[in-house]
Design a protein around this motif. Structure first.
Motif, short mmCIF file in Angstrom:
data_model
loop_
_atom_site.label_atom_id
_atom_site.label_comp_id
_atom_site.label_asym_id
_atom_site.label_seq_id
_atom_site.Cartn_x
_atom_site.Cartn_y
_atom_site.Cartn_z
N GLN A 42 -82.18 -46.76 57.74
CA GLN A 42 -82.47 -47.55 59.04
C GLN A 42 -82.80 -48.82 58.81
O GLN A 42 -82.79 -49.80 59.61
CB GLN A 42 -83.72 -46.71 59.66
CG GLN A 42 -83.63 -45.46 60.01
CD GLN A 42 -85.08 -44.82 60.62
OE1 GLN A 42 -85.37 -45.34 61.86
NE2 GLN A 42 -85.62 -43.96 60.00
N ILE A 43 -83.22 -49.11 57.54
CA ILE A 43 -83.91 -50.47 57.36
C ILE A 43 -83.35 -51.51 56.17
O ILE A 43 -82.75 -52.53 56.28
CB ILE A 43 -85.34 -50.52 57.32
CG1 ILE A 43 -85.91 -52.00 56.88
CG2 ILE A 43 -85.96 -49.57 56.35
CD1 ILE A 43 -85.79 -52.81 57.99
N ARG A 44 -82.95 -50.64 55.14
CA ARG A 44 -82.49 -51.34 53.86
C ARG A 44 -82.01 -50.27 52.79
O ARG A 44 -82.59 -49.67 52.20
CB ARG A 44 -83.70 -52.13 53.19
CG ARG A 44 -83.26 -53.39 52.18
CD ARG A 44 -84.62 -54.29 51.87
NE ARG A 44 -84.04 -55.07 51.09
CZ ARG A 44 -83.75 -56.38 51.33
NH1 ARG A 44 -83.58 -56.74 52.79
NH2 ARG A 44 -83.39 -57.35 50.49
N GLU B 282 -88.70 -45.29 50.02
CA GLU B 282 -88.71 -44.55 51.44
C GLU B 282 -89.02 -45.57 52.48
O GLU B 282 -89.04 -46.83 52.14
CB GLU B 282 -90.30 -43.67 51.47
CG GLU B 282 -90.23 -42.70 50.28
CD GLU B 282 -91.68 -42.24 50.46
OE1 GLU B 282 -92.39 -42.08 51.41
OE2 GLU B 282 -91.86 -41.45 49.18
N ALA B 283 -88.83 -45.17 53.65
CA ALA B 283 -88.96 -45.99 54.98
C ALA B 283 -89.97 -45.43 55.83
O ALA B 283 -89.79 -44.30 56.29
CB ALA B 283 -87.63 -46.39 55.61
N LYS C 295 -84.80 -42.02 49.78
CA LYS C 295 -85.19 -41.06 50.98
C LYS C 295 -83.95 -41.34 52.09
O LYS C 295 -83.75 -42.69 52.18
CB LYS C 295 -86.34 -40.99 51.63
CG LYS C 295 -87.52 -40.56 50.65
CD LYS C 295 -87.82 -38.94 50.82
CE LYS C 295 -88.61 -38.31 49.92
NZ LYS C 295 -90.05 -38.81 50.34
N PRO C 296 -83.40 -40.57 53.01
CA PRO C 296 -82.41 -40.91 53.74
C PRO C 296 -82.90 -42.01 54.85
O PRO C 296 -82.34 -42.73 55.37
CB PRO C 296 -82.16 -39.39 54.37
CG PRO C 296 -82.67 -38.53 53.55
CD PRO C 296 -83.60 -39.10 52.71
N PRO D 195 -89.09 -50.38 63.07
CA PRO D 195 -90.15 -49.28 63.39
C PRO D 195 -90.59 -48.62 61.91
O PRO D 195 -91.68 -48.18 61.91
CB PRO D 195 -89.46 -48.08 64.32
CG PRO D 195 -87.84 -48.49 63.96
CD PRO D 195 -87.52 -49.95 63.65
N VAL D 196 -89.51 -48.75 60.95
CA VAL D 196 -90.07 -48.47 59.57
C VAL D 196 -89.95 -49.54 58.62
O VAL D 196 -89.10 -50.46 58.89
CB VAL D 196 -89.32 -46.96 59.16
CG1 VAL D 196 -89.49 -46.08 59.97
CG2 VAL D 196 -87.76 -47.33 59.18
#
Lengths: 593, 539
Positions: A108-110, A166-167, A103-104, A210-211
């Motif tokens: 944000q995180i990895r 996912e995040a 997922k896009p 945040p995620v």
């Protein structure tokens, strides 16, 4: 360098020979790994109570030797007992690959994820333990404590694809973590593992995001919460037959290196290596993974022979390189070129220089022709500031002073407060991450080191006369490095009397040796052309009032203040815990260059 | 009093007597002397000093005799004087007729009461009558204990060894060793001690008295006068020996005058990837102030000093065609870009590390972790006019280590660099064999190793004859093309690099096991002063 412990009997069985410790040590030495310890020679009870192990140090860039399987494989290839295996992927019987959808939001995180499936694997307890240990070693070394890459392994038969990376906000992720029995959400999990010795140190990688990254199967079963922990549900056991490996990362290169290492080390226990289909359209990372094809590169025969000082034929070179795992064939079109297939295990090969080194190792470092080319002679020269320092050092020692070598780093208060000096915040180089308060900054004066040295030598008789010629560091924003060193001379004397005239006399002696004439202050100030030094009383809180002097010098028509000497203020003595009066002298040597 | 010289009066005063003179006087009339008999009041130490003084001048000769002497303690002296404890008790009872046991200590004293009562019962002089003591023996008995002690006191000896042991145990006597001397005339006996001179002085020379003067014998068994010498630090003495080796081989000393370096020079330019563990907070000291470096650029001061040092080689190797040769000035911007490229995308025949290279990481200031950062600078400078060159440095480097017996947060790195065309790996081995032979280690072997900026990399092992095993004594290699080619050095120019710490060979040389006893403020000043000179060629 990582150290890998392997079972001695099992290793020698695989190598088909009972080595003596000395013989095995020799083999390691020639190959470029290092036998650290043979526990059968240990006298520790914990070593004697278990089967003998060999502890082997592996070079930091050889990720393909971080487990028993890798060490055996590489040594057998080096000993020409086998060829390096050729790894290929095979689609399952139905032809349908497992799918991983990315997922896009993961961006944000990895952002990156890859994986592979080892089908029909046969674990034993030893193999299983090695599989777990290898992941730990990869996490610790190549993956820089899981920040760059982390691995999750699952029993494929307990989950059902397609999988989804996912995040999500931590509260929305709920599962039972590995080895636990109660469900928790992402936030609770952070609290739960806060104090965990092993996992606690990885929490920072995602905690404040945040995620959190998470991998689900099609039933929304959580496989893992990378890079922290897997779910209990899909745990791999000794009895597991089909292993799904997912790998998340922030570094694309290291992601595939990790994938390759896991495959290369454990595929031998599996019936097939099955690729997965990754859908990641938002960042162009959709693909089938892993790609196990060897990297094709070329190496020049002349270069390999020139640098090693050898003169072997392309065929002979190719044969030697196969001992290092390379599949090499002399090029058909160019006699100077070797076509090299670099196996997936050799992520350390970046340039033909690496091939050249492997050639030299395979030939034997200690068999190379040792000839130093007698082509050029050179003209030596000492660094001028070191030459000047040596003059001053020898003259000072000849005057009866003892040279000391304290440390460059010191605490803030030793450099400032204890000497009644103020930190203007702009002159001293400060350190960001010292382990102790002893190392807070780069000294701006040689005095703290001298005074600490006297303090540690209080048991000796006085007078005590010591000196140092070395660098201090100062901030200089004009410089590329925003700082520079300055070569200083400093001396200190502690005795029953102040020793003021001692340091003064030493100054006179050194100035005489440096061809600087003594001037009276009036002469010095009056006549700009008169070269030499003079001293002027100064008010300096480091020293007893009325007993400190600035050292002034006229060089080439320019006046400089190069330093100061005097009787230390009693409060300074108190801070450095010195029982007798002390006089010090310090000046900048660089003006005499 | 140090420094006193010239004629000195020899007599040794003891208890206002001139003992040496007395000995000489007495010997004139009585020979041999027995010191215990002739000088009973003088202590043995004083007698001995006087005799030695005379014997050293051959005025007397003496022999010593060891013997044991039994002496009374204070308690037994009291017994000799006042009678034994049991007699005291007997007398007290006789006087009073009967004494309640409880009251006895207050009459004869606690010690006499307890010992005297027991002995009195045993001797049947007294007996218990209810709570009181009464006499058995009415006539004063013979006090045998007192008589025994009196006899010992007079003869200072006792033949019965068993009895002696008992008395010692009861702390009634002590045994001391006594040395007495039998003194006879020596070959140079005279009644007067001639005036002696301890040293030849200007007065003796001037007066001519030296010809007849009597000189005091010199004590050849003692050390000479303390020199109050200054001293150089042993670590710097070893450093100088290494510098001499480098100078003998034509090396130029690099300007290492900045403890602070940038991520660029310390790591990136050396092809150390930005995620390399060496760049961890755990291993490297990062600088918090000043906050950030400039991009690499020309450094006028270092340029000038290198020009000055290389002038000699320029002069010597000057060729007519050099004047026409064009120097290509360094392009720092291109260097920066090429370093980035070789890390991030691969270049110069390398696939690179393939990671996003951060400019900020490269501009971070660190305390240099090795002086190879300076070698890198010198090699980049060499690319302006690639020619054979040899550089070295020995200076302080910093590691954010936990301090223990073998690790300090700072130490000295010895670094050597040789740039030339067509160098071979075996040539480096040859060079190192020669280099280490100069410091007394001739048996070397080389282990393949990993280092991000050299390929091949070799750990240097030397055979330690004392420990009978191979020790790692240094690191070496040929710098990677990924490091050299972005500098603009030609492909066929190869560069050796090798390094070791200064502390380790020094610790081996001086037998120091704790590095803190070698470097830093805890080093003992006496140790510094007493370490012998370093002579690699001699050891």
């Amino acid at each position: 360098m990582p150290t890998i412990a392997v079972d001695k009997a099992a290793l020698y069985k695989e190598l088909g020979k009972e080595y003596t410790t000395k013989e095995f040590d020799e083999l390691c030495f020639e190959f470029g790994i290092e036998l650290d310890e043979d526990t059968s020679e240990s006298t520790k009870p914990e070593d004697q109570n278990q089967p003998a192990q060999l502890k082997i140090e592996i070079p930091a860039n050889r990720y393909d030797m971080l487990c028993f399987e890798g060490i055996v494989m590489n040594l057998k290839v080096f000993l020409e007992q086998q060829q390096l295996p050729k790894w290929t992927v095979n689609a399952p019987k139905g032809g349908e690959l497992q799918v991983l959808n990315i997922k896009p939001e993961t961006k944000q995180i990895r952002e990156l994820c890859s994986g592979v499936i080892l089908r029909g694997i046969t674990f034993t307890q030893e193999r299983y333990d090695s599989f777990i240990a290898l992941q730990d070693k990869l996490h610790a070394n190549l993956a820089r404590q899981r920040t760059l890459v982390s691995i999750g392994t699952h029993d494929l038969d307990t989950v059902k694809g397609p999988f989804s990376y996912e995040a999500l906000p931590p509260e929305e992720i709920k599962f039972i973590p590995l080895k636990q029995d109660k469900e928790m959400n992402g936030k609770q999990l952070m609290e739960f593992y806060e104090k965990d010795k092993h996992l606690g140190r990885f929490l920072h990688i995602i905690r404040d995001s945040p995620v959190y990254p998470v991998i689900y199967d099609s039933n929304r079963t959580v496989l893992s919460l990378p890079p922290i922990i897997n779910g209990e549900h899909s745990k791999v056991k000794v009895s597991t037959k089909n292993v799904f490996i997912e790998i998340t990362a922030t570094d694309k290169t290291k992601l595939e290196i990790v994938n390759h290492m896991l495959v290369a080390m454990f595929a031998a226990y599996a019936e097939s290596i099955e690729p997965i289909k990754i859908n990641s359209p938002h960042n162009g990372e959709s693909r089938e993974a892993p790609d196990l094809s060897p990297r094709q590169m070329q190496a020049e025969v002349k270069y390999l022979n020139d640098v090693t000082g050898l003169n072997l034929s392309p065929e002979e070179i190719s044969k030697l390189l196969s001992k290092m795992g390379h599949d090499v064939t002399p090029s058909k079109s160019d006699a100077n070129i070797l076509d090299v297939s670099v196996p997936i295990t050799r992520a350390d090969i970046l340039h033909q220089a690496d091939i050249m080194e492997d050639y030299a190792i395979a030939y034997g470092f200690n068999k190379l022709p040792q000839v130093f080319p007698n082509k050029t002679a050179a003209v030596s020269a000492p660094l001028p500031i070191n030459k000047l320092s040596d003059i001053v050092r020898l003259e000072t020692a000849a005057s009866g002073w003892t040279e000391v070598m304290p440390l460059i780093l010191c605490s803030h208060e030793e450099n400032f407060e204890w000497l009644n000096r103020k930190d203007d915040g702009k002159s001293a180089i400060k350190l960001a991450n010292p382990k102790t308060a002893e190392y807070q900054l780069v000294r701006t004066s040689l005095l703290p080191g001298l005074l600490k040295t006297i303090n540690s030598n209080k048991h000796h008789s006085v007078p005590m006369k010591i000196f140092e010629v070395s660098d201090i560091g100062v901030v200089d924003l004009e410089q590329e490095r925003k700082s520079r060193n300055e070569r200083h001379f400093a001396a200190a004397v502690m005795g029953k009397t102040s020793g003021f005239e001692q340091v003064h006399g030493l100054l006179d002696r050194l100035m005489l040796m440096l061809r600087s004439a003594f001037l009276t202050r009036e002469d010095g100030l009056k006549n700009e052309k008169l070269q030499g030094y003079w001293i002027e009383e100064v008010d300096d809180p480091t020293f007893l009032a009325g007993h400190s002097a600035a050292i002034r010098i006229n060089l080439g028509g320019k006046n400089h203040t190069i330093g100061v000497f005097g009787i230390l203020h009693p409060s300074v003595l108190q801070k450095f815990e010195l029982p007798y009066p002390v006089s010090t002298l310090e000046f900048n040597l660089e003006v005499f260059l | 009093m140090p420094g006193t010289r010239g004629p000195v009066p020899v007599p040794l005063e003891a208890k206002s007597q001139n003992l040496t003179q007395e000995i000489l006087d007495l010997l004139d009339t009585k020979e041999p002397l027995q010191t215990n008999e002739d000088f009973p009041a003088i202590s043995q130490a004083e007698i001995k000093a006087a005799l030695d003084r005379l014997a050293s001048r051959s005025m007397v000769e003496y022999k010593s005799l060891d013997s044991e002497r039994i002496l009374l303690t204070a308690e037994s002296e009291g017994i000799v004087e006042h009678g034994s404890h049991e007699l005291k008790v007997w007398k007290a009872v006789k006087e009073r007729g009967s004494i309640p046991i409880k009251e006895l200590p207050s009459i004869v004293g606690a010690e006499s009461a307890s010992v005297g009562q027991g002995n009195g019962f045993k001797n049947k002089w007294i007996k218990k009558d209810g709570d009181a003591i009464v006499l058995v023996e009415t006539e004063e008995p013979k006090d045998t204990n007192r008589d025994l002690l009196k006899g010992i006191k007079d003869s200072q000896s006792l033949d019965d060894a068993k009895l002696l042991a008992q008395l010692r145990k009861k702390k009634l006597v002590t045994v001391t060793k006594v040395i007495t001397y039998t003194v006879t005339k020596g070959t140079k006996y005279a009644k007067d001690i001639p005036v002696e001179h301890t040293d030849l002085t200007v007065d003796l020379l001037a007066s001519g008295a030296w010809e007849t003067a009597n000189f005091k014998p010199y004590n050849f068994a003692a050390l000479g006068a303390n020199q109050d010498a200054g001293a150089l630090h042993p670590l710097n003495k070893v450093r100088q020996e290494f510098r001499n080796i480098f100078f003998s081989q034509g090396f130029v000393e690099m300007p290492t005058g900045h403890y602070v370096d940038t991520g660029f020079w310390n790591f990136d330019a050396l092809f150390v990837p930005q995620q390399h563990p060496a760049r961890d907070m755990q291993d490297t000291f990062f600088v918090s102030y000043p906050p950030k470096a400039d991009k690499p650029r020309l450094d006028a001061a270092s340029e000038a000093v290198m020009d000055r040092m290389e002038a000699g080689s320029r002069r010597l190797f000057a060729k007519p065609e050099d004047e026409k040769k064009e120097k290509k000035p360094r392009d720092f911007e291109k260097y920066w870009d090429d370093v980035k490229k070789v890390h991030q995308d691969g270049a110069f025949g390398s696939i690179g590390y393939r990671y996003p290279w951060e400019e900020d990481e490269s501009l971070r200031l660190v305390l240099r972790t090795h002086t190879t950062a300076v070698s890198t600078w010198a090699l980049h400078r060499l690319a302006e006019d690639p020619r054979p060159a040899r550089y070295f440095s020995i200076d302080r480097v910093f590691r954010n280590e936990t301090v223990d017996a073998t690790h300090l947060a700072e130490f000295h790195q010895i670094e050597g660099v040789i740039a030339d065309f067509d160098l071979t790996l075996g040539g480096l081995q040859r060079f190192l064999v020669d280099f280490f032979t100069n410091m007394g280690i001739s048996n070397l072997r080389f282990k393949p190793a990993y280092n991000p900026y050299t390929e091949p990399s070799m750990e240097i092992f030397g055979y330690h004859a004392g420990l009978k095993r191979w020790l790692e004594i240094g690191n070496s290699g040929m710098f990677r093309p990924e490091m050299l080619e972005p500098m603009g050095l030609p492909k066929d120019m190869r560069v050796y690099g090798f390094g070791l710490s200064l502390e380790r060979p020094t610790m081996m040389k001086y037998g120091v096991s704790n590095i803190r006893e070698l470097l830093g403020h805890k080093v003992d000043l006496s140790w510094i002063r007493e370490q012998p000179a370093v002579r690699f060629d001699k050891e």
